[in-house]
Motif scaffolding. Structure first.
Motif, PDB file in Angstrom:
ATOM      1  N   GLU A  47      19.428 -19.482  32.412  1.00  0.00           N
ATOM      2  CA  GLU A  47      20.394 -19.580  33.627  1.00  0.00           C
ATOM      3  C   GLU A  47      20.118 -18.972  34.850  1.00  0.00           C
ATOM      4  O   GLU A  47      20.278 -19.341  35.756  1.00  0.00           O
ATOM      5  N   GLU A  48      19.381 -17.799  34.818  1.00  0.00           N
ATOM      6  CA  GLU A  48      19.024 -16.796  35.824  1.00  0.00           C
ATOM      7  C   GLU A  48      17.440 -16.873  35.762  1.00  0.00           C
ATOM      8  O   GLU A  48      16.877 -16.565  34.602  1.00  0.00           O
ATOM      9  N   VAL A  49      16.906 -16.290  36.894  1.00  0.00           N
ATOM     10  CA  VAL A  49      15.197 -15.772  36.646  1.00  0.00           C
ATOM     11  C   VAL A  49      15.341 -14.545  35.942  1.00  0.00           C
ATOM     12  O   VAL A  49      14.485 -14.676  34.796  1.00  0.00           O
ATOM     13  N   TYR A  50      16.188 -13.852  36.076  1.00  0.00           N
ATOM     14  CA  TYR A  50      16.307 -12.413  35.319  1.00  0.00           C
ATOM     15  C   TYR A  50      16.271 -12.656  34.017  1.00  0.00           C
ATOM     16  O   TYR A  50      15.619 -12.039  32.871  1.00  0.00           O
ATOM     17  N   GLU A  51      16.987 -13.702  33.421  1.00  0.00           N
ATOM     18  CA  GLU A  51      17.293 -13.935  31.772  1.00  0.00           C
ATOM     19  C   GLU A  51      15.837 -14.419  31.303  1.00  0.00           C
ATOM     20  O   GLU A  51      15.334 -14.077  30.207  1.00  0.00           O
ATOM     21  N   VAL A  52      15.142 -15.415  32.146  1.00  0.00           N
ATOM     22  CA  VAL A  52      13.709 -15.820  31.849  1.00  0.00           C
ATOM     23  C   VAL A  52      12.930 -14.934  31.581  1.00  0.00           C
ATOM     24  O   VAL A  52      12.068 -14.766  30.672  1.00  0.00           O
ATOM     25  N   ILE A  53      12.859 -13.938  32.683  1.00  0.00           N
ATOM     26  CA  ILE A  53      11.792 -13.043  32.632  1.00  0.00           C
ATOM     27  C   ILE A  53      12.058 -11.802  31.648  1.00  0.00           C
ATOM     28  O   ILE A  53      11.230 -11.439  30.943  1.00  0.00           O
ATOM     29  N   HIS A  54      13.397 -11.490  31.615  1.00  0.00           N
ATOM     30  CA  HIS A  54      13.704 -10.426  30.393  1.00  0.00           C
ATOM     31  C   HIS A  54      13.450 -11.114  28.860  1.00  0.00           C
ATOM     32  O   HIS A  54      12.719 -10.606  27.966  1.00  0.00           O
ATOM     33  N   ALA A  55      14.047 -11.985  28.807  1.00  0.00           N
ATOM     34  CA  ALA A  55      14.089 -12.775  27.348  1.00  0.00           C
ATOM     35  C   ALA A  55      12.670 -13.205  27.015  1.00  0.00           C
ATOM     36  O   ALA A  55      12.541 -13.226  25.851  1.00  0.00           O
ATOM     37  N   VAL A  56      11.978 -13.534  27.878  1.00  0.00           N
ATOM     38  CA  VAL A  56      10.490 -14.094  27.404  1.00  0.00           C
ATOM     39  C   VAL A  56       9.586 -13.270  27.547  1.00  0.00           C
ATOM     40  O   VAL A  56       8.658 -12.710  26.891  1.00  0.00           O
ATOM     41  N   ALA A  57       9.354 -13.032  28.926  1.00  0.00           N
ATOM     42  CA  ALA A  57       8.099 -12.459  29.358  1.00  0.00           C
ATOM     43  C   ALA A  57       7.960 -10.884  28.883  1.00  0.00           C
ATOM     44  O   ALA A  57       6.912 -10.677  28.619  1.00  0.00           O
ATOM     45  N   THR A  58       9.132 -10.227  29.069  1.00  0.00           N
ATOM     46  CA  THR A  58       9.241  -8.711  28.480  1.00  0.00           C
ATOM     47  C   THR A  58       9.141  -8.782  27.019  1.00  0.00           C
ATOM     48  O   THR A  58       8.326  -8.092  26.572  1.00  0.00           O
ATOM     49  N   ASP A  59       9.766  -9.566  26.171  1.00  0.00           N
ATOM     50  CA  ASP A  59       9.715  -9.519  24.781  1.00  0.00           C
ATOM     51  C   ASP A  59       8.202 -10.166  24.421  1.00  0.00           C
ATOM     52  O   ASP A  59       7.658  -9.777  23.617  1.00  0.00           O
ATOM     53  N   LEU A  60       7.980 -11.135  25.071  1.00  0.00           N
ATOM     54  CA  LEU A  60       6.397 -11.623  24.917  1.00  0.00           C
ATOM     55  C   LEU A  60       5.250 -10.615  24.762  1.00  0.00           C
ATOM     56  O   LEU A  60       4.429 -10.386  24.127  1.00  0.00           O
ATOM     57  N   ASN A  61       5.302  -9.661  25.763  1.00  0.00           N
ATOM     58  CA  ASN A  61       4.400  -8.604  25.929  1.00  0.00           C
ATOM     59  C   ASN A  61       4.540  -7.552  24.977  1.00  0.00           C
ATOM     60  O   ASN A  61       3.461  -6.757  24.607  1.00  0.00           O
ATOM     61  N   GLU A  62       5.648  -7.313  24.328  1.00  0.00           N
ATOM     62  CA  GLU A  62       5.933  -6.357  23.226  1.00  0.00           C
ATOM     63  C   GLU A  62       5.352  -6.758  21.844  1.00  0.00           C
ATOM     64  O   GLU A  62       5.316  -6.149  20.788  1.00  0.00           O
ATOM     65  N   LEU A  63       5.064  -8.061  21.766  1.00  0.00           N
ATOM     66  CA  LEU A  63       4.313  -8.839  20.262  1.00  0.00           C
ATOM     67  C   LEU A  63       3.030  -8.192  20.057  1.00  0.00           C
ATOM     68  O   LEU A  63       2.058  -8.339  21.175  1.00  0.00           O
ATOM     69  N   ASP A  64       2.786  -7.910  18.902  1.00  0.00           N
ATOM     70  CA  ASP A  64       1.524  -7.312  18.722  1.00  0.00           C
ATOM     71  C   ASP A  64       0.662  -8.638  18.769  1.00  0.00           C
ATOM     72  O   ASP A  64       0.831  -9.661  18.171  1.00  0.00           O
ATOM     73  N   GLY A  65      -0.561  -8.440  19.379  1.00  0.00           N
ATOM     74  CA  GLY A  65      -1.527  -9.268  19.564  1.00  0.00           C
ATOM     75  C   GLY A  65      -1.424  -9.934  20.961  1.00  0.00           C
ATOM     76  O   GLY A  65      -2.480 -10.813  21.264  1.00  0.00           O
ATOM     77  N   VAL A  66      -0.632  -9.556  21.701  1.00  0.00           N
ATOM     78  CA  VAL A  66      -0.571 -10.306  23.197  1.00  0.00           C
ATOM     79  C   VAL A  66      -1.218  -9.216  23.804  1.00  0.00           C
ATOM     80  O   VAL A  66      -0.749  -7.910  24.156  1.00  0.00           O
ATOM     81  N   ALA A  67      -2.149  -9.708  24.671  1.00  0.00           N
ATOM     82  CA  ALA A  67      -3.076  -8.600  25.471  1.00  0.00           C
ATOM     83  C   ALA A  67      -2.586  -8.748  26.975  1.00  0.00           C
ATOM     84  O   ALA A  67      -2.804  -7.878  27.550  1.00  0.00           O
ATOM     85  N   ASP A  68      -2.277 -10.127  27.400  1.00  0.00           N
ATOM     86  CA  ASP A  68      -1.921 -10.228  28.942  1.00  0.00           C
ATOM     87  C   ASP A  68      -0.874 -11.445  28.997  1.00  0.00           C
ATOM     88  O   ASP A  68      -1.024 -12.559  28.178  1.00  0.00           O
ATOM     89  N   THR A  69      -0.062 -11.227  30.059  1.00  0.00           N
ATOM     90  CA  THR A  69       0.713 -12.373  30.440  1.00  0.00           C
ATOM     91  C   THR A  69       0.755 -12.534  31.804  1.00  0.00           C
ATOM     92  O   THR A  69       0.592 -11.742  32.747  1.00  0.00           O
ATOM     93  N   ARG A  70       1.159 -13.845  32.405  1.00  0.00           N
ATOM     94  CA  ARG A  70       1.378 -14.129  33.621  1.00  0.00           C
ATOM     95  C   ARG A  70       2.674 -15.178  33.630  1.00  0.00           C
ATOM     96  O   ARG A  70       2.774 -16.312  32.785  1.00  0.00           O
ATOM     97  N   THR A  71       3.530 -14.936  34.455  1.00  0.00           N
ATOM     98  CA  THR A  71       4.785 -15.720  34.353  1.00  0.00           C
ATOM     99  C   THR A  71       4.945 -16.452  35.740  1.00  0.00           C
ATOM    100  O   THR A  71       4.736 -15.857  36.708  1.00  0.00           O
ATOM    101  N   TYR A  72       4.986 -17.827  35.628  1.00  0.00           N
ATOM    102  CA  TYR A  72       4.853 -18.697  36.854  1.00  0.00           C
ATOM    103  C   TYR A  72       6.396 -19.260  36.944  1.00  0.00           C
ATOM    104  O   TYR A  72       6.707 -20.079  36.037  1.00  0.00           O
ATOM    105  N   ILE A  73       7.376 -19.215  37.983  1.00  0.00           N
ATOM    106  CA  ILE A  73       8.762 -19.596  37.935  1.00  0.00           C
ATOM    107  C   ILE A  73       8.623 -20.901  38.743  1.00  0.00           C
ATOM    108  O   ILE A  73       8.128 -20.825  39.733  1.00  0.00           O
ATOM    109  N   CYS A  74       9.040 -22.049  38.260  1.00  0.00           N
ATOM    110  CA  CYS A  74       9.300 -23.260  38.844  1.00  0.00           C
ATOM    111  C   CYS A  74       9.942 -23.480  39.905  1.00  0.00           C
ATOM    112  O   CYS A  74      11.175 -22.987  39.894  1.00  0.00           O
ATOM    113  N   LEU A  75       9.631 -24.005  41.128  1.00  0.00           N
ATOM    114  CA  LEU A  75      10.436 -23.802  42.340  1.00  0.00           C
ATOM    115  C   LEU A  75      11.090 -25.321  42.499  1.00  0.00           C
ATOM    116  O   LEU A  75      11.999 -25.426  43.312  1.00  0.00           O
ATOM    117  N   GLU A  76      10.974 -26.216  41.686  1.00  0.00           N
ATOM    118  CA  GLU A  76      11.589 -27.375  41.561  1.00  0.00           C
ATOM    119  C   GLU A  76      12.724 -27.673  40.634  1.00  0.00           C
ATOM    120  O   GLU A  76      12.590 -27.311  39.672  1.00  0.00           O
TER     121      GLU A  76
END
Length: 76
Positions: A47-76
């Motif tokens: 629903e909101e940018v914060y929700e996507v960043i927190h629910a996915v990007a933040t949690d994704l970084n905490e998974l064992d085996g994830v070394a790096d992430t980059r998040t791209y928010i769609c503008l359209e």
């Protein structure tokens, strides 16, 4: 709705296992193992940018085996 693509770099041999774990996360629409600079591309929506960043990007970084992430928010 806000849609984003998150690129994830993983440790060697971890991509397939991580793909399955990522697909189970809230807000994730799909995840694909790819060849290139990053190993997994995650499509997420919320629903909101914060929700996507927190629910996915933040949690994704905490998974064992994830070394790096980059998040791209769609503008359209």
């Amino acid at each position: 709705m806000v849609r984003a693509f998150i690129m994830a770099k993983t440790a060697a041999g971890k991509s397939a296992d991580l793909q399955n774990r990522i697909r189970e996360m809230d807000a994730v629409l799909d995840a694909h193992v790819v060849a290139g600079q990053y190993d997994i591309i995650v499509e997420a929506e919320g629903e909101e940018v914060y929700e996507v960043i927190h629910a996915v990007a933040t949690d994704l970084n905490e998974l064992d085996g994830v070394a790096d992430t980059r998040t791209y928010i769609c503008l359209e």
